[in-house]
Scaffold this active site. Structure first.
Site, PDB file in Angstrom:
ATOM      1  N   ARG A  44       0.845  -1.186   0.000  1.00 23.75           N
ATOM      2  CA  ARG A  44       0.000   0.000   0.000  1.00 23.75           C
ATOM      3  C   ARG A  44       0.887   1.244   0.000  1.00 23.75           C
ATOM      4  NH1 ARG A  44      -3.915   2.569   4.746  1.00 23.75           N
ATOM      5  NH2 ARG A  44      -4.984   4.041   3.358  1.00 23.75           N
ATOM      6  N   HIS A  45       0.377   2.309  -0.570  1.00 25.65           N
ATOM      7  CA  HIS A  45       1.095   3.584  -0.555  1.00 25.65           C
ATOM      8  C   HIS A  45       1.331   4.044   0.888  1.00 25.65           C
ATOM      9  CE1 HIS A  45      -2.624   5.521   0.646  1.00 25.65           C
ATOM     10  NE2 HIS A  45      -3.236   4.848  -0.313  1.00 25.65           N
ATOM     11  N   ARG A  48      -0.850   9.717   3.518  1.00 26.42           N
ATOM     12  CA  ARG A  48      -1.365  10.679   2.536  1.00 26.42           C
ATOM     13  C   ARG A  48      -2.267  11.687   3.213  1.00 26.42           C
ATOM     14  NH1 ARG A  48      -6.481   9.198   2.671  1.00 26.42           N
ATOM     15  NH2 ARG A  48      -7.141   7.031   2.417  1.00 26.42           N
ATOM     16  N   ARG A 112      -0.076   9.139  -5.473  1.00 29.35           N
ATOM     17  CA  ARG A 112       0.485   8.655  -4.211  1.00 29.35           C
ATOM     18  C   ARG A 112       1.104   7.255  -4.334  1.00 29.35           C
ATOM     19  NH1 ARG A 112      -5.016   8.991  -3.666  1.00 29.35           N
ATOM     20  NH2 ARG A 112      -6.191   7.064  -3.320  1.00 29.35           N
ATOM     21  N   ASP A 291      -5.045   0.114  -0.062  1.00 26.55           N
ATOM     22  CA  ASP A 291      -5.510  -0.775   1.011  1.00 26.55           C
ATOM     23  C   ASP A 291      -6.550  -1.763   0.488  1.00 26.55           C
ATOM     24  OD1 ASP A 291      -7.342   1.261   0.557  1.00 26.55           O
ATOM     25  OD2 ASP A 291      -7.860   1.537   2.662  1.00 26.55           O
TER      26      ASP A 291
END
Length: 416
Positions: A44-45, A48, A112, A291
């Site tokens: 996942r990034h 943010r 992102r 996610d």
């Protein structure tokens, strides 16, 4: 006699030693040594800004330096740290310097996730010497992507799938979903009144939690109505809404239409790597996503812990080759890293060991991997017929009501 007896003992000892040596060799051959052949990462990034806000929120988009949904400096640090961890973990497997023949990185076409992949690779491949500028300790590494409209691999829940929408509606009609909705009716009303949103349900409550969570992570003062108890409640409801997307009702069929698509690609890559297929010479495949991507994948594997995967969490698959003098096996192992600074914890399929033989891994996951996603997404004739009947009933009912209303108005006009 003494000499003969000594000779017999020596022979017996030699025989025993030979037997022990054979047993040792057999055990060593049977156990062999595992050799890492291939790795897949799905992460996942990082941290943010909020994706959106609500009408009464004092922090609108201009409160975030880069606007909504953008990777923050903290998110960059999280992925740089993950990249350093991966460098340490796979030292000796990956070359010390970047080699395009060894690694392939794909990201969703979102700022992102692209920036997270860039930060991650900066941690994985710090240049030993300046590459093109002595003032910059960094090198460019390609990240592949595809527009969201055509990306069929990494965005979840996948849209334009009528059968999945039917399953989602069925999920909301289940007893467990209805019961949970009824239990939280007053809380939903409480959130609605304080946010000034038109409606709050399990489909939208995660948006409120996400906004408040992002603001709290960046030291923004939350409204007085947002107590710790309220935040805990919002988090639990948000987790349930994520769970409901991919399980709660008909998990296997949902998986075939959602996370099973990505799982199928991963299994095909593992199979090619096991055959030393020249079409897949890479040592590592990396997917930078969201996610919901991890939740969909882990739900398909039936290893999802029912909680939102945190920032920079990483699901790891790796293929091991175990050789001996008599046989060679290939096994798949899975780990999940959901906290910076800690080693990943093991995950395993039900009915298989931690180091699951590749053929068993393929057999166990076969039921959740679609054969033809486009076809399976379509409604059956019976479903279409039921939908048409529903539309027909609604249409007739509306027309009947309109006719009654019209007749009433005519009657009143005549009386006048």
């Amino acid at each position: 006699f003494f000499k003969s007896d000594m000779l017999g003992q020596a022979q017996r000892m030699q025989i025993h030693f030979s037997l022990l040596l054979e047993v040792f060799v057999a055990i060593h051959a049977a156990t062999g040594q595992r050799e890492l052949k291939f790795v897949t990462l799905v992460y996942r990034h990082g941290d943010r800004s909020a994706l959106r806000t609500y009408p009464s929120d004092p922090y609108q988009e201009d409160a975030w330096p880069q606007g909504f949904g953008q990777l923050t400096q903290e998110g960059m640090k999280q992925h740089f740290e993950l990249g350093q961890f991966l460098r340490r973990r796979y030292r000796g497997f990956l070359s010390e310097t970047y080699d395009w023949r060894e690694i392939y990185v794909r990201s969703t076409d979102v700022d992102r996730t692209l920036m997270s992949a860039e930060s991650n690779l900066a941690g994985m491949y710090p240049p030993k010497v300046p590459i093109f500028n002595s003032n910059i300790s960094w090198q460019p590494i390609p990240i592949h992507t595809e527009p969201r409209a055509t990306d069929k691999l990494l965005f979840y829940p996948k849209r334009n799938c009528p059968r999945y929408e039917v399953l989602r509606n069925e999920t909301e009609d289940t007893n467990v979903y209805q019961k949970k909705t009824l239990e939280n009716k007053q809380f939903f009303e409480f959130v609605k009144n304080n946010t000034k949103l038109k409606d709050i349900s399990f489909r939208s409550v995660w948006k409120v939690y996400d906004t408040l969570f992002c603001e709290s992570q960046h030291n923004m003062t939350l409204p007085s109505w947002v107590t710790q108890t309220v935040m805990d409640k919002l988090r639990d409801l948000s987790d349930f809404s994520l769970k409901a997307l991919f399980s709660v009702h008909k998990r296997v069929e949902k998986a075939r239409l959602q996370g099973g698509v990505l799982l199928g690609q991963i299994v095909r890559n593992l199979t090619k790597a096991a055959r030393n297929d020249s079409a897949l010479p890479k040592k590592m495949m990396v997917y930078s996503a969201h996610d919901t991507t991890i939740a969909a994948l882990q739900s398909a594997l039936d290893v999802f812990n029912k909680k939102q995967p945190p920032y920079a969490s990483c699901h790891i698959f790796f293929l091991l080759k175990k050789s001996s003098t008599t046989f060679c096996t290939r096994t798949v192992a899975m780990f999940f890293r959901n906290e910076s600074g800690r080693d990943p914890y093991p995950l395993k399929l039900s009915n298989c060991s931690q180091y699951c033989p590749l053929e068993d891994f393929k057999r166990i996951t076969q039921s959740v991997i679609p054969e033809n996603w486009e076809e399976e997404c379509q409604l059956s004739r019976n479903q279409k017929s039921r939908d048409c009947n529903t539309v027909l009933v609604i249409t007739v009912t509306v027309l009947a009501l309109l006719c009654c209303l019209l007749a009433t108005l005519i009657l009143l006009q005549c009386r006048k």
